[in-house]
Design an enzyme around this catalytic site. Structure first.
Site, PDB file in Angstrom:
ATOM      1  N   ASP A  39     -10.289 -10.457  10.263  1.00 14.00           N
ATOM      2  CA  ASP A  39     -10.127  -9.251   9.450  1.00 14.00           C
ATOM      3  C   ASP A  39     -11.493  -8.566   9.251  1.00 14.00           C
ATOM      4  O   ASP A  39     -11.618  -7.349   9.403  1.00 14.00           O
ATOM      5  CB  ASP A  39      -9.513  -9.665   8.097  1.00 14.00           C
TER       6      ASP A  39
ATOM      7  N   GLU B 191      -9.525   5.916   5.744  1.00 16.64           N
ATOM      8  CA  GLU B 191     -10.471   5.407   4.740  1.00 16.64           C
ATOM      9  C   GLU B 191     -10.053   4.044   4.174  1.00 16.64           C
ATOM     10  O   GLU B 191     -10.880   3.168   3.940  1.00 16.64           O
ATOM     11  CB  GLU B 191     -10.591   6.427   3.591  1.00 16.64           C
TER      12      GLU B 191
ATOM     13  N   ILE C 124     -13.063   1.549  -1.731  1.00 23.16           N
ATOM     14  CA  ILE C 124     -14.482   1.936  -1.580  1.00 23.16           C
ATOM     15  C   ILE C 124     -14.607   3.088  -0.569  1.00 23.16           C
ATOM     16  O   ILE C 124     -14.169   2.962   0.573  1.00 23.16           O
ATOM     17  CB  ILE C 124     -15.326   0.738  -1.078  1.00 23.16           C
TER      18      ILE C 124
ATOM     19  N   LYS D 240     -12.946  -4.785  10.526  1.00 22.60           N
ATOM     20  CA  LYS D 240     -13.571  -3.805   9.628  1.00 22.60           C
ATOM     21  C   LYS D 240     -14.990  -3.475  10.098  1.00 22.60           C
ATOM     22  O   LYS D 240     -15.419  -2.321  10.032  1.00 22.60           O
ATOM     23  CB  LYS D 240     -13.561  -4.344   8.195  1.00 22.60           C
TER      24      LYS D 240
ATOM     25  N   VAL E 140       0.829  -1.212   0.000  1.00 26.57           N
ATOM     26  CA  VAL E 140       0.000   0.000   0.000  1.00 26.57           C
ATOM     27  C   VAL E 140       0.870   1.271   0.000  1.00 26.57           C
ATOM     28  O   VAL E 140       0.589   2.223  -0.728  1.00 26.57           O
ATOM     29  CB  VAL E 140      -0.985  -0.001   1.195  1.00 26.57           C
TER      30      VAL E 140
ATOM     31  N   LYS F  13      -6.476  -1.456   9.604  1.00 23.79           N
ATOM     32  CA  LYS F  13      -7.769  -1.806  10.228  1.00 23.79           C
ATOM     33  C   LYS F  13      -7.589  -2.396  11.613  1.00 23.79           C
ATOM     34  O   LYS F  13      -8.363  -2.135  12.525  1.00 23.79           O
ATOM     35  CB  LYS F  13      -8.540  -2.783   9.338  1.00 23.79           C
TER      36      LYS F  13
ATOM     37  N   GLY G 274      -1.312 -15.968  -4.833  1.00 27.66           N
ATOM     38  CA  GLY G 274      -0.975 -14.754  -4.086  1.00 27.66           C
ATOM     39  C   GLY G 274      -2.206 -13.995  -3.607  1.00 27.66           C
ATOM     40  O   GLY G 274      -2.109 -12.880  -3.119  1.00 27.66           O
TER      41      GLY G 274
ATOM     42  N   GLU H 257      -2.974 -14.728   2.102  1.00 26.07           N
ATOM     43  CA  GLU H 257      -1.730 -14.538   2.850  1.00 26.07           C
ATOM     44  C   GLU H 257      -1.082 -15.888   3.147  1.00 26.07           C
ATOM     45  O   GLU H 257      -1.776 -16.912   3.179  1.00 26.07           O
ATOM     46  CB  GLU H 257      -2.042 -13.893   4.209  1.00 26.07           C
TER      47      GLU H 257
HETATM   48  N1  HSE Z   1      -6.786  -9.612   3.734  1.00 25.67           N
HETATM   49  C1  HSE Z   1      -7.700  -8.617   3.282  1.00 25.67           C
HETATM   50  C2  HSE Z   1      -8.719  -9.227   2.323  1.00 25.67           C
HETATM   51  C3  HSE Z   1      -6.929  -7.511   2.598  1.00 25.67           C
HETATM   52  O1  HSE Z   1      -8.567 -10.389   1.923  1.00 25.67           O
HETATM   53  O2  HSE Z   1      -9.678  -8.565   1.990  1.00 25.67           O
HETATM   54  C4  HSE Z   1      -7.573  -6.163   2.677  1.00 25.67           C
HETATM   55  O3  HSE Z   1      -7.825  -5.722   3.970  1.00 25.67           O
END
Ligand code: HSE
Length: 430
Positions: free
Chosen positions: A203, A131, A138, A207, A16, A107, A189, A192
């Site tokens: 994750d 953001e 988005i 969010k 990023v 996040k 890829g 992860e």
């Molecule tokens: N690991 C997250 C996903 C990446 O698969 O959406 C973006 O936060």
């Protein structure tokens, strides 16, 4: 700001950070016009400059010492793209204390430590923008904070994890097993090396904590979000769901229920007609509803260097404008109090249940009796022979308190004719 230029320092030259750097170089003229000021990358910090990257950084901009950037009086904005909650939190806190505005797509850090970082930024009169932390490119957080600021938001349903949406899409379209698709996703890829946070909904819960805080104006503790991942989803369930007119998606759901919030991340059957059902592959989307705004859906790429870099660059431009107009800190956190989160057992849900039973007279009736005894109402049922005098029974229950279904399933499990309760997946059909 010195000499009419806003200077930024980037902590973390990864995907990023690199996307942001490339966007700021490539679109510099356009960015200067919209930001009303020239934005210059003054320095980039990374612990490993030998790592292969698909962008190059001039040696003069490189450093391995984050504090060289944080303590540089000529740097106005710190962009943190390191990730995680350890050093990132330390650096962001130090940057705010040094009077810098901060941009971060992190996040995990915002979900777990936003309650501490945002008031600190307000105390120091600087901006903190994040953001890129939800949904990549988005513009959902800014939509909640600005465009929908006047509206009461009643519900927010998101597909906010690209890895799990990719896996479920491949399982649906190719009929493959979870483990096969996950292995392919790692080779390509998309996933992860350690995909636990994605697969287990961690994750997505981070969010959701951020989305819910902004949508409902209250602090949210991630630990209070009910969470289930997708590793138990099978092609058999996906196929039954398809036959009944549903797709299976990992959803992050936040909803008002009186004085309480319902906050949950879990796989769910979603009617094929729902706009979120069409969100395939690594894409993300967030569906927002409320009495004034009606239904709003935002869709786009939830990860990747340039999409997330675009969201981060937008935040940088916003911070730069506030520096130019001497209006830093004009959008502090407006969350009040701590959310009261409804226990999952009290939430009213509808569910899909698949069980493997002995194919004998009276079995369906015995199970239905136990469901009825706990107040669970059956909406539909399908039975299919599964060989060796065994049958698959798939039930869809009417909406009711989740604890009633759990009590019924505990009793059903004990029946000698029930081999296994294979799957219990909630149905989201409002
Ligand atoms: N690991 C997250 C996903 C990446 O698969 O959406 C973006 O936060």
């Amino acid at each position: 700001m010195r000499d009419g230029t806003v200077r930024i320092g980037i902590l973390g030259a990864g995907v990023v950070g690199g996307g942001l750097y490339q966007i700021l170089q490539k679109n510099a003229e356009h960015i200067e016009r919209v930001a009303e000021v020239s934005i210059e990358v003054a320095a980039i910090c990374d612990v490993d400059w030998e790592r292969p990257r698909d962008f190059s950084v001039p040696t003069a901009l490189r450093t391995t010492d984050a504090y060289e950037i944080i303590n540089d009086p000529d740097i106005d904005i710190i962009v943190e793209t390191i990730g995680g909650s350890d050093v990132a939190l330390e650096y962001v806190t130090a940057a705010i204390r040094a009077g810098k505005s901060v941009v971060t797509p992190n996040k995990e850090m915002i979900a777990h430590h936003g309650n501490q970082i945002l008031p600190l930024a307000a105390q120091y009169g600087v901006d903190i923008q994040f953001e890129g932390s939800v949904g990549g490119v988005i513009p959902v957080l800014r939509s909640l904070k600005e465009s929908l600021a006047s509206a009461q938001i009643d519900q927010i349903i998101g597909i906010v994890n690209g890895t799990t949406n990719y896996i479920l899409t491949e399982m649906t379209e190719a009929g493959a097993q979870f483990t096969e698709v996950l292995a392919a996703a790692r080779r390509e890829g998309y996933a992860e090396a350690d995909p636990t946070a994605d697969i287990e909904g961690i994750d997505a819960a981070n969010k959701l904590a951020i989305l819910a805080a902004l949508a409902f104006g209250t602090r949210v503790r991630v630990e209070e979000i009910y969470r289930e991942g997708i590793s138990q989803i099978t092609p058999t369930d996906i196929d039954y769901a398809r036959q009944m007119g549903y797709v299976i998606k990992l959803l992050a759901i936040g909803a008002r229920n009186g004085d309480q919030l319902e906050l949950r991340v879990h796989p769910a059957l979603l009617p094929v007609q729902h706009p979120l059902a069409a969100v395939r592959g690594v894409f993300n989307a967030i569906f927002i509803s409320g009495p004034e705004c009606g239904e709003v859906m935002l869709y786009g790429q939830g990860a990747g260097a340039l999409p997330t870099g675009t969201a981060v660059a937008g935040d940088v431009i916003d911070c730069a404008r506030n520096i130019v107009h001497d209006s830093r800190g004009r959008t502090p956190c407006r969350c009040e109090g701590e959310a009261s989160v409804r226990p999952v057992g009290e939430i009213e849900t509808s569910a899909y249940v698949r069980m493997c039973v002995a194919d004998q007279p009276g079995v369906l009736g015995r199970i239905a009796t136990l469901l009825g005894h706990e107040g669970v109402s059956i909406e539909s049922v399908i039975q299919r022979p599964a060989g060796n005098d065994v049958a698959d029974i798939v039930w869809v229950m009417h909406k009711g308190p989740e604890r009633h279904l759990q009590a019924a399933l505990c009793a059903i499990k004990e029946l000698d004719v029930v081999e296994q309760i294979c799957s219990v997946i909630r149905v989201v059909d409002e």
